[in-house]
Design a protein around this motif. Sequence first.
Motif, PDB file in Angstrom:
ATOM      1  N   PRO A  49      40.167  95.483   8.144  1.00 41.62           N
ATOM      2  CA  PRO A  49      41.295  95.197   9.248  1.00 41.62           C
ATOM      3  C   PRO A  49      42.304  94.022   8.665  1.00 41.62           C
ATOM      4  CG  PRO A  49      39.343  95.255  10.369  1.00 41.62           C
ATOM      5  CD  PRO A  49      39.087  95.142   8.880  1.00 41.62           C
ATOM      6  N   ARG A  50      43.474  94.385   8.884  1.00 43.07           N
ATOM      7  CA  ARG A  50      44.646  93.263   8.457  1.00 43.07           C
ATOM      8  C   ARG A  50      44.322  91.796   8.907  1.00 43.07           C
ATOM      9  NH1 ARG A  50      50.939  94.644   9.286  1.00 43.07           N
ATOM     10  NH2 ARG A  50      50.029  96.318   7.913  1.00 43.07           N
ATOM     11  N   SER A  51      43.798  91.701  10.139  1.00 45.65           N
ATOM     12  CA  SER A  51      43.581  90.496  10.641  1.00 45.65           C
ATOM     13  C   SER A  51      42.523  89.472  10.030  1.00 45.65           C
ATOM     14  CB  SER A  51      43.012  90.543  12.015  1.00 45.65           C
ATOM     15  OG  SER A  51      41.956  91.093  12.123  1.00 45.65           O
ATOM     16  N   ILE A  52      41.554  90.423   9.278  1.00 48.89           N
ATOM     17  CA  ILE A  52      40.608  90.005   8.477  1.00 48.89           C
ATOM     18  C   ILE A  52      40.661  89.529   7.095  1.00 48.89           C
ATOM     19  CG2 ILE A  52      38.319  90.323   7.513  1.00 48.89           C
ATOM     20  CD1 ILE A  52      38.103  89.913  10.500  1.00 48.89           C
ATOM     21  N   ARG A  53      41.734  90.258   6.532  1.00 48.58           N
ATOM     22  CA  ARG A  53      42.460  90.054   5.277  1.00 48.58           C
ATOM     23  C   ARG A  53      43.280  88.726   5.262  1.00 48.58           C
ATOM     24  NH1 ARG A  53      42.050  93.995   1.799  1.00 48.58           N
ATOM     25  NH2 ARG A  53      41.661  96.125   2.245  1.00 48.58           N
ATOM     26  N   GLN A  54      43.857  88.602   6.523  1.00 48.78           N
ATOM     27  CA  GLN A  54      44.839  87.235   6.689  1.00 48.78           C
ATOM     28  C   GLN A  54      43.687  86.091   6.840  1.00 48.78           C
ATOM     29  OE1 GLN A  54      47.012  88.410  10.074  1.00 48.78           O
ATOM     30  NE2 GLN A  54      48.551  89.155   8.971  1.00 48.78           N
ATOM     31  N   LYS A  55      42.852  86.180   7.420  1.00 51.71           N
ATOM     32  CA  LYS A  55      41.695  85.295   7.762  1.00 51.71           C
ATOM     33  C   LYS A  55      41.247  84.677   6.422  1.00 51.71           C
ATOM     34  CE  LYS A  55      41.588  83.991  12.013  1.00 51.71           C
ATOM     35  NZ  LYS A  55      41.955  82.687  12.593  1.00 51.71           N
ATOM     36  N   ALA A  56      40.777  85.825   5.481  1.00 52.81           N
ATOM     37  CA  ALA A  56      40.182  85.824   4.201  1.00 52.81           C
ATOM     38  C   ALA A  56      41.280  84.637   3.293  1.00 52.81           C
ATOM     39  CB  ALA A  56      39.725  86.676   3.514  1.00 52.81           C
ATOM     40  N   LYS A  57      42.452  84.924   3.412  1.00 53.75           N
ATOM     41  CA  LYS A  57      43.537  84.296   2.531  1.00 53.75           C
ATOM     42  C   LYS A  57      43.630  82.989   3.179  1.00 53.75           C
ATOM     43  CE  LYS A  57      45.889  88.335   0.803  1.00 53.75           C
ATOM     44  NZ  LYS A  57      47.483  89.070   0.872  1.00 53.75           N
ATOM     45  N   GLN A  58      43.686  82.824   4.191  1.00 58.98           N
ATOM     46  CA  GLN A  58      43.702  81.350   4.995  1.00 58.98           C
ATOM     47  C   GLN A  58      42.508  80.569   4.514  1.00 58.98           C
ATOM     48  OE1 GLN A  58      43.401  81.401   9.182  1.00 58.98           O
ATOM     49  NE2 GLN A  58      44.351  79.314   9.573  1.00 58.98           N
ATOM     50  N   LEU A  59      41.299  80.955   4.540  1.00 57.90           N
ATOM     51  CA  LEU A  59      40.416  80.400   4.133  1.00 57.90           C
ATOM     52  C   LEU A  59      40.431  79.889   2.827  1.00 57.90           C
ATOM     53  CD1 LEU A  59      37.370  79.064   4.671  1.00 57.90           C
ATOM     54  CD2 LEU A  59      36.566  81.378   4.138  1.00 57.90           C
ATOM     55  N   GLU A  60      40.649  80.927   1.873  1.00 56.01           N
ATOM     56  CA  GLU A  60      41.042  80.420   0.547  1.00 56.01           C
ATOM     57  C   GLU A  60      41.910  79.472   0.211  1.00 56.01           C
ATOM     58  OE1 GLU A  60      41.905  84.309  -1.243  1.00 56.01           O
ATOM     59  OE2 GLU A  60      39.917  85.167  -0.558  1.00 56.01           O
ATOM     60  N   GLY A  61      42.982  79.721   1.048  1.00 53.88           N
ATOM     61  CA  GLY A  61      44.043  78.437   0.883  1.00 53.88           C
ATOM     62  C   GLY A  61      43.859  77.068   1.240  1.00 53.88           C
ATOM     63  N   ILE A  62      42.885  77.008   2.394  1.00 50.56           N
ATOM     64  CA  ILE A  62      42.407  75.911   2.997  1.00 50.56           C
ATOM     65  C   ILE A  62      41.540  75.167   2.064  1.00 50.56           C
ATOM     66  CG2 ILE A  62      40.919  74.724   4.783  1.00 50.56           C
ATOM     67  CD1 ILE A  62      42.411  76.504   6.819  1.00 50.56           C
ATOM     68  N   ILE A  63      40.702  75.919   1.480  1.00 46.21           N
ATOM     69  CA  ILE A  63      39.501  75.521   0.408  1.00 46.21           C
ATOM     70  C   ILE A  63      40.345  74.893  -0.936  1.00 46.21           C
ATOM     71  CG2 ILE A  63      37.743  76.040  -1.233  1.00 46.21           C
ATOM     72  CD1 ILE A  63      36.575  77.849   0.905  1.00 46.21           C
ATOM     73  N   ALA A  64      41.306  75.669  -1.243  1.00 44.20           N
ATOM     74  CA  ALA A  64      42.047  75.148  -2.355  1.00 44.20           C
ATOM     75  C   ALA A  64      42.852  74.007  -2.215  1.00 44.20           C
ATOM     76  CB  ALA A  64      43.088  76.319  -2.872  1.00 44.20           C
ATOM     77  N   MET A  65      43.365  73.768  -1.075  1.00 42.48           N
ATOM     78  CA  MET A  65      44.173  72.724  -0.463  1.00 42.48           C
ATOM     79  C   MET A  65      43.251  71.184  -0.619  1.00 42.48           C
ATOM     80  SD  MET A  65      44.939  70.444   2.409  1.00 42.48           S
ATOM     81  CE  MET A  65      44.607  71.703   3.891  1.00 42.48           C
ATOM     82  N   LEU A  66      42.128  71.429   0.231  1.00 41.51           N
ATOM     83  CA  LEU A  66      41.233  70.432   0.452  1.00 41.51           C
ATOM     84  C   LEU A  66      40.503  70.154  -0.933  1.00 41.51           C
ATOM     85  CD1 LEU A  66      39.527  71.618   3.686  1.00 41.51           C
ATOM     86  CD2 LEU A  66      41.119  69.717   3.488  1.00 41.51           C
ATOM     87  N   GLU A  67      40.332  71.064  -1.559  1.00 39.97           N
ATOM     88  CA  GLU A  67      39.480  70.581  -2.920  1.00 39.97           C
ATOM     89  C   GLU A  67      40.381  69.986  -3.832  1.00 39.97           C
ATOM     90  OE1 GLU A  67      37.347  73.852  -4.522  1.00 39.97           O
ATOM     91  OE2 GLU A  67      35.766  73.237  -3.063  1.00 39.97           O
ATOM     92  N   ASN A  68      41.902  70.367  -3.919  1.00 40.90           N
ATOM     93  CA  ASN A  68      42.760  69.833  -4.710  1.00 40.90           C
ATOM     94  C   ASN A  68      43.347  68.318  -4.179  1.00 40.90           C
ATOM     95  OD1 ASN A  68      43.208  71.906  -6.563  1.00 40.90           O
ATOM     96  ND2 ASN A  68      44.806  72.746  -5.276  1.00 40.90           N
TER      97      ASN A  68
END
Length: 266
Positions: free
Chosen positions: A106-125
């Motif tokens: 589902p599109r909503s799940i894809r969006q959540k996956a991208k959001q999670l990846e983005g947050i992890i990248a932002m926090l780790e940077n």
Amino acid sequence: MSRLLDKYNQFDETDLWKQYRVNKNPEIRSYLVEKYSPLVKHVAGRIAIGMPQNVEFEDLVSYGVFGLLDAIEKFDPSREIKFKTYAMTRIRGSVFDELRSVDWIPRSIRQKAKQLEGIIAMLENKEGKKVEDEEIAKELGVSMEEYNSLLAKLSGTSLVSLNDIWFLGDENDEVSFMETLESPMNMNPDNIIEKEEIKNVIVDAIKGLPEKEKKVIVLYYYEDLTLKEIGEVLEVTESRISQLHTKAVARLRSKLSKVKSAIQKR
């Protein structure tokens, strides 16, 4: 035992592969299909564990058959790799190609996956270190219970994402997250160097994972264990292994997406 298995099991398989490469004997092809067809069910069974209920096992098997047939046609016995290893990756890739084509997530799940990846990248940077679950949940604005529920929903998407292929040119020049299958023999020197660079990036990214997540990735993709078997090894529940796997993939994708984009623009 079938007639074909009984007949061709007596031959050296390397010689059979060499024969097939030359004459494309349909009987040898049928023998190879029959001999290695159990690999399709094995791979489909492992993939099915992480899939939602609307994904049928029989569909995964039918997708995997195309990968086996493709592997038989493209396998080169002169390269230093066993057919079983080559075929399993082709089968796995074929299954995930089909899953992507039918867009079962589902599109909503894809969006959540991208959001999670983005947050992890932002926090780790920002922090310059691996971030903990609590920090990720806080940035997402959810409780730990909601965070763990999200990881469970994303488990299927993470299995697809780690099977992405890095294309370097044509179909004979590709690198997967799990392994580099092609032999450097007869390849363009620039592509050999590029493949080594990608392998090193992937290995470094895996090494940089938290210890438990690293173990899950290694045991699942390299040791070929199921999530349940990994849970038994690490003495935690299968659902916990699924969560660790999802987080590991999100971290890897956040680290590798920029690298992949840069490579594809060369």
